[in-house]
Design an enzyme around this catalytic site. Structure first.
Site, PDB file in Angstrom:
ATOM      1  N   SER A 240       7.057  29.391  21.052  1.00  0.00           N
ATOM      2  CA  SER A 240       8.081  28.412  20.699  1.00  0.00           C
ATOM      3  C   SER A 240       8.588  27.767  21.985  1.00  0.00           C
ATOM      4  O   SER A 240       8.377  28.280  23.081  1.00  0.00           O
ATOM      5  CB  SER A 240       9.222  29.134  19.973  1.00  0.00           C
ATOM      6  OG  SER A 240      10.268  28.250  19.660  1.00  0.00           O
ATOM      7  N   CYS A 241       9.244  26.602  21.859  1.00  0.00           N
ATOM      8  CA  CYS A 241       9.850  25.943  23.021  1.00  0.00           C
ATOM      9  C   CYS A 241      10.870  24.940  22.486  1.00  0.00           C
ATOM     10  O   CYS A 241      11.519  25.190  21.472  1.00  0.00           O
ATOM     11  CB  CYS A 241       8.785  25.274  23.897  1.00  0.00           C
ATOM     12  SG  CYS A 241       7.837  24.003  23.049  1.00  0.00           S
ATOM     13  N   GLY A 242      11.017  23.792  23.137  1.00  0.00           N
ATOM     14  CA  GLY A 242      11.964  22.787  22.654  1.00  0.00           C
ATOM     15  C   GLY A 242      11.438  22.025  21.453  1.00  0.00           C
ATOM     16  O   GLY A 242      12.120  21.868  20.446  1.00  0.00           O
ATOM     17  N   TRP A 269      12.609  24.755  18.828  1.00  0.00           N
ATOM     18  CA  TRP A 269      14.075  24.721  18.864  1.00  0.00           C
ATOM     19  C   TRP A 269      14.651  23.426  18.271  1.00  0.00           C
ATOM     20  O   TRP A 269      15.775  23.410  17.798  1.00  0.00           O
ATOM     21  CB  TRP A 269      14.589  24.927  20.294  1.00  0.00           C
ATOM     22  CG  TRP A 269      16.022  25.353  20.250  1.00  0.00           C
ATOM     23  CD1 TRP A 269      17.127  24.598  20.560  1.00  0.00           C
ATOM     24  CD2 TRP A 269      16.527  26.630  19.825  1.00  0.00           C
ATOM     25  NE1 TRP A 269      18.281  25.324  20.349  1.00  0.00           N
ATOM     26  CE2 TRP A 269      17.935  26.575  19.894  1.00  0.00           C
ATOM     27  CE3 TRP A 269      15.923  27.793  19.377  1.00  0.00           C
ATOM     28  CZ2 TRP A 269      18.748  27.655  19.549  1.00  0.00           C
ATOM     29  CZ3 TRP A 269      16.718  28.877  19.028  1.00  0.00           C
ATOM     30  CH2 TRP A 269      18.109  28.789  19.111  1.00  0.00           C
TER      31      TRP A 269
END
Length: 283
Positions: A240-242, A269
């Site tokens: 996962s990330c932004g 996110w």
């Protein structure tokens, strides 16, 4: 120096040696965050690796979604690749202008579509240029090419699946954002999002997987970074990330380690931070 593997990562030496191969397709997948102040399309028009086509991450996406650059439906991917002359039997090499950043997202997109003959250029366009290798400003001549895809559903996760994994602890959830954003001490660049991280996730900032010159660390060094973050490599991983771009750098690193049971949380996110009914951890 990358151990060349046309299914994960190849060096600038490897690419220059294969530049004239008739079955090679090169994609410039440069994409930048607004605060980077760079125009990917303009930079591509000014200079790119000979024969490279421009892969627009924002356009080749599921635009029915309100979330940024979600993975495209297979039929859209097929139509765009066909028009770009990228098809069955091709070896694809993807690069970006940041070193190793957005190219991994396009590598993952091909994997999601069941295409495995795809590699990221280690160190990207910056390394290629620094070494004085050939560039051009002419767009390539494109001829339609047939492409067949087979979407690998296990390679992508939605918010419900990630929420279940966070609760059950049966996956390792690896967050590629910076430590400050992970802990919630730094505000999110996208307005309206809460700060913090998915409960039970671990922080593996994508930069910790790279050397100073933008190349990926050796498999042994990658393993050390991931294990130092407290990750149990025996469990399947969700990255996962932004907004699902830098997360793919972790997927690429895991593949380099010989770990194949990994997937990517496409909403990342941008989605999780938006919904107040989803729990957020801090610190």
């Amino acid at each position: 120096m990358a151990l060349d593997d046309p299914k994960t990562l190849v060096s600038t030496d490897w690419l220059e040696m294969h530049l004239k191969d008739p079955d090679l397709r090169i994609l410039d997948a440069s994409w930048y965050l607004p605060d980077m102040g760079r125009d990917a399309k303009a930079e591509y028009a000014a200079a790119h690796i000979p024969g490279a086509r421009f892969f627009d991450i924002d356009e080749i996406s599921d635009q029915r979604s309100s979330l940024p650059h979600m993975a495209p439906p297979p039929e859209k991917f097929v139509s765009r690749m066909r028009a770009m002359g990228v098809g069955d039997g091709h070896q694809v090499v993807v690069y970006d202008g940041a070193g190793l950043f957005s190219a991994a997202r396009v590598w993952w997109t091909f994997r999601l579509m069941g295409k495995t003959d795809v590699a990221v250029l280690d160190g990207g366009f910056a390394k290629w240029q620094a070494e004085g290798r050939p560039v051009e400003d002419m767009p390539p001549v494109l001829r339609d090419r047939h492409i067949t895809v087979s979407r690998q559903a296990h390679m992508v996760k939605d918010v419900t699946q990630v929420a279940a994994a966070a609760k059950l602890g049966d996956h390792e959830i690896l967050d590629a954002r910076s430590p400050g954003r992970f802990t919630g001490d730094e505000a999110e660049p996208r307005p309206g999002l809460r700060s913090g991280h998915i409960p039970n996730s671990k922080n593996v900032h994508y930069r910790t997987l790279l050397n100073a010159d933008g190349t990926m660390k050796s498999p042994d060094a990658l393993r050390a970074v991931v294990e130092a973050a407290g990750v149990d490599l025996g469990k399947p991983a969700i990255t996962s990330c932004g907004s699902g771009v830098s997360a793919a750098i972790i997927n690429l690193a895991l593949e380099r380690l010989g770990k194949h049971d990994h997937s990517l949380y496409d909403g990342s996110w941008a989605e999780w931070g938006m919904y107040n009914d989803l729990k957020v951890a801090k610190g």
